[in-house]
Design an enzyme around this catalytic site. Structure first.
Site, PDB file in Angstrom:
ATOM      1  N   HIS A 130      36.612 -97.215   5.432  1.00 60.43           N
ATOM      2  CA  HIS A 130      36.005 -97.042   3.981  1.00 60.43           C
ATOM      3  C   HIS A 130      36.733 -96.045   2.948  1.00 60.43           C
ATOM      4  O   HIS A 130      36.440 -95.958   1.808  1.00 60.43           O
ATOM      5  CB  HIS A 130      34.667 -96.458   4.004  1.00 60.43           C
ATOM      6  CG  HIS A 130      34.363 -95.034   4.372  1.00 60.43           C
ATOM      7  ND1 HIS A 130      35.006 -94.333   5.524  1.00 60.43           N
ATOM      8  CD2 HIS A 130      34.091 -94.044   3.511  1.00 60.43           C
ATOM      9  CE1 HIS A 130      34.672 -93.148   5.280  1.00 60.43           C
ATOM     10  NE2 HIS A 130      34.225 -92.725   4.320  1.00 60.43           N
TER      11      HIS A 130
HETATM   12  N1  UDP Z   1      27.817 -93.012   9.817  1.00 63.18           N
HETATM   13  C1  UDP Z   1      26.559 -93.800  10.203  1.00 63.18           C
HETATM   14  N2  UDP Z   1      26.411 -95.124   9.978  1.00 63.18           N
HETATM   15  C2  UDP Z   1      27.460 -95.971   9.611  1.00 63.18           C
HETATM   16  C3  UDP Z   1      28.820 -95.119   9.469  1.00 63.18           C
HETATM   17  C4  UDP Z   1      28.815 -93.782   9.732  1.00 63.18           C
HETATM   18  O1  UDP Z   1      25.663 -92.835  10.582  1.00 63.18           O
HETATM   19  O2  UDP Z   1      27.448 -97.170   9.568  1.00 63.18           O
HETATM   20  C5  UDP Z   1      27.936 -91.519   9.970  1.00 63.18           C
HETATM   21  C6  UDP Z   1      29.256 -90.941  10.898  1.00 63.18           C
HETATM   22  O3  UDP Z   1      28.491 -91.065  12.367  1.00 63.18           O
HETATM   23  C7  UDP Z   1      29.358 -89.843  10.283  1.00 63.18           C
HETATM   24  C8  UDP Z   1      29.189 -89.947   9.072  1.00 63.18           C
HETATM   25  O4  UDP Z   1      28.174 -91.265   8.759  1.00 63.18           O
HETATM   26  O5  UDP Z   1      28.487 -88.897  10.697  1.00 63.18           O
HETATM   27  C9  UDP Z   1      30.445 -90.072   8.479  1.00 63.18           C
HETATM   28  O6  UDP Z   1      30.207 -90.805   7.043  1.00 63.18           O
HETATM   29  P1  UDP Z   1      31.350 -91.380   6.332  1.00 63.18           P
HETATM   30  O7  UDP Z   1      32.378 -91.967   7.326  1.00 63.18           O
HETATM   31  O8  UDP Z   1      31.017 -92.271   5.079  1.00 63.18           O
HETATM   32  O9  UDP Z   1      32.150 -89.854   5.415  1.00 63.18           O
HETATM   33  P2  UDP Z   1      33.469 -89.170   5.638  1.00 63.18           P
HETATM   34  O10 UDP Z   1      33.075 -88.297   7.389  1.00 63.18           O
HETATM   35  O11 UDP Z   1      34.653 -89.717   5.960  1.00 63.18           O
HETATM   36  O12 UDP Z   1      33.252 -88.371   4.641  1.00 63.18           O
END
Ligand code: UDP
Length: 357
Positions: A206
């Site tokens: 994403h």
């Molecule tokens: N996550 C979730 N459902 C999904 C995708 C991600 O619960 O369909 C959770 C994942 O386990 C993690 C968090 O969302 O705890 C990460 O979010 P994201 O990847 O959007 O953001 P980043 O960590 O890259 O900032």
């Protein structure tokens, strides 16, 4: 102590779940949650508040789907109004989003103390909006709560010993959340029966640097499709941004895509997968928490200790590298017993520091 917590995006909801539970144990702390509205749809926002029992936001600014400047500017304005009304002792922000920098900036200019949870992380890539947000938020925060040793080291290299602030290496609040909710997820989730694979790799994709470049996105789509077709089934909860970009560029994922899932479903997928492939920050760590190797579809990571300990490899957006790494990491026996992110006590350490400083 009156604390305003500003959150707006999925990973911040998960972090806030851990810390809000800790705040609730202290009658001398009043926490007011402000949701900026950055993530607003049911499966990117509501589901987390409901199933993780996060206190309902008192304010929702409903600011989303704008350019970086417009979004950040409107958030600052909205948060400033709330700060004028609520007069908190402290404003607390998580991570590296526009909500993070907007909250910190609004409070700092009103001489309200700022706490930054997940301070000190760096990707050393200033083209990432998240890197700009991190660096600026750290610089104006009074409390810098660092999840890792390398985060503390980054701050020291930037001269923070000469900057008035309190730096504490607390470990990671995501570890607290993972440990707490992992006890409940099996009972609450039926995602495994829905996907129907015994053995699978879990993928997410994403990040703007991947989705906003047709070249990178098409190479990763090709790589993931090939892994799914020839090595191991791939399950991918599809982020709305990625979905829109795939449609826009006429690209097709042949892997098993599902809608974004809630945290209980995510934990069950993590517990039961054979490998994680992701460009998410949070998921790289969660792979480690649940004892899974990770292939990271980015050029850098803030979570360098995972690379140093050989449980994560960076493949950028190169489909061949992705394929080679997936094959290797699928069978590699790794050591997940090392303590990289604390023992699930980060929230407690943060509250102790706030009450005792
Ligand atoms: N996550 C979730 N459902 C999904 C995708 C991600 O619960 O369909 C959770 C994942 O386990 C993690 C968090 O969302 O705890 C990460 O979010 P994201 O990847 O959007 O953001 P980043 O960590 O890259 O900032």
């Amino acid at each position: 102590m009156k604390i305003i917590t500003v959150i707006g995006a999925r990973p911040q909801f998960i972090k806030a779940a851990a810390l809000s539970r800790e705040f609730a144990k202290h009658s001398e702390i009043e926490e007011i949650i402000v949701h900026t509205g950055q993530h607003f749809d049911a499966n990117m926002s509501e589901v987390f508040f409901e199933e993780m029992e996060i206190p309902k936001p008192i304010y929702n600014l409903e600011i989303n789907s704008l350019s970086h400047g417009a979004m950040t500017g409107r958030m600052i304005e909205g948060i400033e109004e709330i700060l004028l009304k609520e007069k908190p002792d402290l404003l607390l922000v998580y991570g590296d989003t526009n909500s993070t920098i907007a909250g910190a900036l609004a409070a700092k200019k009103m001489h309200i103390k700022v706490a930054h949870v997940e301070a000190g992380l760096r990707s050393f890539n200033m083209e990432m909006p998240e890197e700009v947000n991190r660096i600026l938020t750290d610089r104006i925060s009074d409390y810098l709560f660092c999840p890792t040793d390398s985060a503390v080291e980054n701050l020291m290299k930037e001269g923070y010993e000469n900057i008035e602030s309190k730096i504490v290496r607390t470990g990671d609040v995501m570890q607290d959340a993972a440990m707490f909710y992992a006890q409940k997820s099996e009972e609450k989730s039926n995602i495994l029966s829905q996907i129907g694979f015994e053995k699978f790799a879990l993928a997410t994709l994403h990040r703007a640097e991947n989705t906003d470049s047709k070249k990178r996105l098409s190479s990763l789509v090709e790589g993931l499709n090939k892994i799914h077709d020839t090595i191991c089934p791939v399950v991918l909860p599809l982020h709305p941004r990625t979905k829109a970009k795939l449609e826009h560029h006429n690209l097709e994922l042949s892997v098993k895509t599902i809608n974004p899932v809630g945290y209980f479903d995510m934990i069950e997928l993590l517990k039961n997968c054979s490998l994680v492939m992701t460009d998410s920050g949070g998921l790289q760590k969660e792979a480690f928490f649940f004892g899974k190797n990770c292939v990271t579809m980015r050029d850098q990571t803030e979570w360098v200790e995972l690379i140093d300990n050989n449980v994560n490899v960076l493949v950028g957006s190169d489909k061949e590298q992705l394929l080679i790494a997936a094959k290797e990491m699928l069978v590699k026996e790794s050591n997940f017993e090392i303590d990289l992110y604390g023992k699930g006590t980060a929230s407690k350490q943060i509250v102790d520091a706030l009450l005792n400083y």
